[in-house]
Design an enzyme around this catalytic site. Structure first.
Site, short mmCIF file in Angstrom:
data_model
loop_
_atom_site.label_atom_id
_atom_site.label_comp_id
_atom_site.label_asym_id
_atom_site.label_seq_id
_atom_site.Cartn_x
_atom_site.Cartn_y
_atom_site.Cartn_z
N TYR A 180 53.51 8.06 39.24
CA TYR A 180 53.79 9.50 39.20
C TYR A 180 54.34 9.92 40.55
O TYR A 180 53.83 9.54 41.60
CB TYR A 180 52.50 10.27 38.91
CG TYR A 180 52.63 11.78 39.01
CD1 TYR A 180 52.88 12.56 37.90
CD2 TYR A 180 52.49 12.43 40.25
CE1 TYR A 180 53.00 13.94 37.99
CE2 TYR A 180 52.60 13.80 40.35
CZ TYR A 180 52.86 14.56 39.22
OH TYR A 180 52.97 15.91 39.32
N GLU B 54 59.15 17.03 38.94
CA GLU B 54 58.04 16.17 38.57
C GLU B 54 58.56 15.01 37.73
O GLU B 54 59.19 15.22 36.69
CB GLU B 54 57.00 16.97 37.78
CG GLU B 54 55.77 16.16 37.43
CD GLU B 54 54.81 16.98 36.58
OE1 GLU B 54 53.60 16.87 36.80
OE2 GLU B 54 55.28 17.71 35.67
#
Length: 439
Positions: A156, A244
């Site tokens: 991530y 993101e």
């Protein structure tokens, strides 16, 4: 989507409702208001990938199709070993969704290009219902056909504006491909945060360190670092508040690829990016919210039956709260602003009465820059010129600049308007007229 790990607060925006970092508003109605607000630019997945590809960020090869014929051509031209077909809507949970055509899942994999047109046929023109769309689902008008890549490693990575740090931060975790909130709750030690100097941007050492913390090794450390630098360039270029990437992945042939992106933008910088505004797809937005924005009004639809017309965001939230206090629900947040014109007031009434759930309208005005007389004249114009005629009962509370002139204007109009000086009394009257009983 990192909701709880940091104290950062930005508007709710992005491709699939990313990063629901809500403003900390203490009021009851305010909480409902923020959770339902979708007033900012939403991008589809393919649009985020287009932006990244433009900035030399590694993404899958893909095509966007609107017909089965285009899907057939795309499947052949990509020449991929395996293809992924994704319905494009502004909602998450597509993979577990269901189409009104009967097709299960908004994301499909196939190694046979001949199957792509049939899958797309069952997606286009049908509604896809997911956990984020509500019961009606969302009509699908575009489908992305992309090469499917194997992923050896899922991590991530995000860049966000962080209030606590006073600027952008790099956020990463070696645990990608899952909801980052869950990681933050169960393993906060596996989330890494690095503040960035807004003047210089992230240093090479910062991105190299982040890549190693995410578990990249050997030559892939440098490639992951390079991709982070390119993402930061995109972050600045489009005035983003968030980028993101989940997963920020590694393929078997050691390529670092951004497989999914959610990008949030600074709404105050929208005027600098007309090319981004042209990407806006309003078909999934509340049409009244779109109309209000075009008129320069701040409107957010809700699920109550008392319409609110107020000048000033704080006063609007207080008005919503007092409606809740007396046992009813507001139908909307509507702040007409301090510089509202008679024409805008007329437009505001039109938008309010287009909501079939509205049984009463509560107007709460504190005259300042926009006087009570301006609001009153706008109301009279709107109500007298409305076609069909507006028969909804209206309760008005005016205070401030030219309050007596405003009241007199409404009295002379002969319209079905209830005047109240006290906000509490106005709210109680609105609840009764809407068919409810105040607490």
């Amino acid at each position: 989507m990192l909701r709880h790990a940091f104290k950062q607060r930005v508007p709710t925006i992005g491709m699939a409702r990313p990063l629901l970092v809500q403003r900390q508003l203490p009021t009851l109605a305010a909480k409902a208001f923020v959770a339902s607000q979708v007033r900012f630019l939403n991008l589809h997945e393919y649009q985020s990938k287009q932006l990244m590809a433009k900035h030399n960020v590694n993404v899958q090869r893909f095509a966007v199709v609107e017909t089965p014929e285009q899907a057939h051509n795309a499947a052949l031209s990509l020449k991929a070993n395996e293809l992924v077909i994704k319905a494009q809507i502004h909602a998450g949970g597509r993979g577990k969704g269901e189409f009104s055509s009967g097709l299960k899942g908004g994301v499909h994999l196939t190694k046979d290009p001949a199957k792509v047109p049939d899958l797309v046929t069952e997606m286009l023109g049908y509604k896809l219902k997911t956990k984020q769309t509500g019961e009606d689902g969302v009509l699908v008008s575009k489908v992305m056909v992309a090469e499917a890549l194997d992923i050896d490693k899922e991590t991530y990575f995000a860049i966000l504006m962080d209030r606590e740090s006073g600027g952008p931060v790099l956020v990463g975790s070696p645990d990608g491909g899952v909801e980052i909130e869950q990681v933050a709750e169960t393993h906060p030690d596996r989330i890494f945060k690095t503040p960035v100097d807004i003047e210089t941007g992230p240093t090479e050492q910062q991105t190299l360190d982040m890549a190693m913390k995410l578990g990249f090794k050997g030559k892939t450390v440098a490639e992951a670092s390079d991709q982070m630098q390119r993402l930061y360039e995109l972050f600045l270029e489009v005035d983003a508040t968030q980028i993101e990437i989940n997963p920020f992945g590694l393929t078997p042939d050691n390529r670092v690829v951004c497989f999914d992106a959610k990008i949030a933008f600074d709404d105050n910088a929208a005027f600098k990016h007309p090319e981004l505004q042209m990407m806006r797809d309003t078909t999934e937005e509340n049409p009244r919210e779109v109309e209000a924005q075009d008129c320069g009004l701040n409107y957010v639809g809700m699920d109550g039956n008392i319409g609110c017309l107020v000048n000033g965001a704080g006063l609007a939230l207080a008005t919503m709260d007092i409606i809740k206090l007396h046992g009813a629900k507001p139908a909307n947040f509507l702040d007409v602003g301090g510089g509202v014109t008679t024409k805008q007031v007329s437009q505001a009434f039109k938008i309010l009465t287009e909501d079939q759930n509205v049984k009463t309208i509560l107007v709460n005005i504190f005259g300042g820059i926009a006087s009570c007389l301006t609001i009153a004249e706008g109301m009279v114009t709107a109500l007298k010129e409305a076609s069909p005629k507006i028969n909804i009962p209206i309760v008005v509370r005016l205070q401030g600049n030219q309050v007596e002139e405003g009241k007199e204007c409404l009295r002379r109009s002969g319209l079905n308007i209830t005047l109240k000086d006290d906000l509490d009394e106005a709210a109680i009257a609105s609840v009764h007229l809407a068919g409810g009983e105040s607490h």
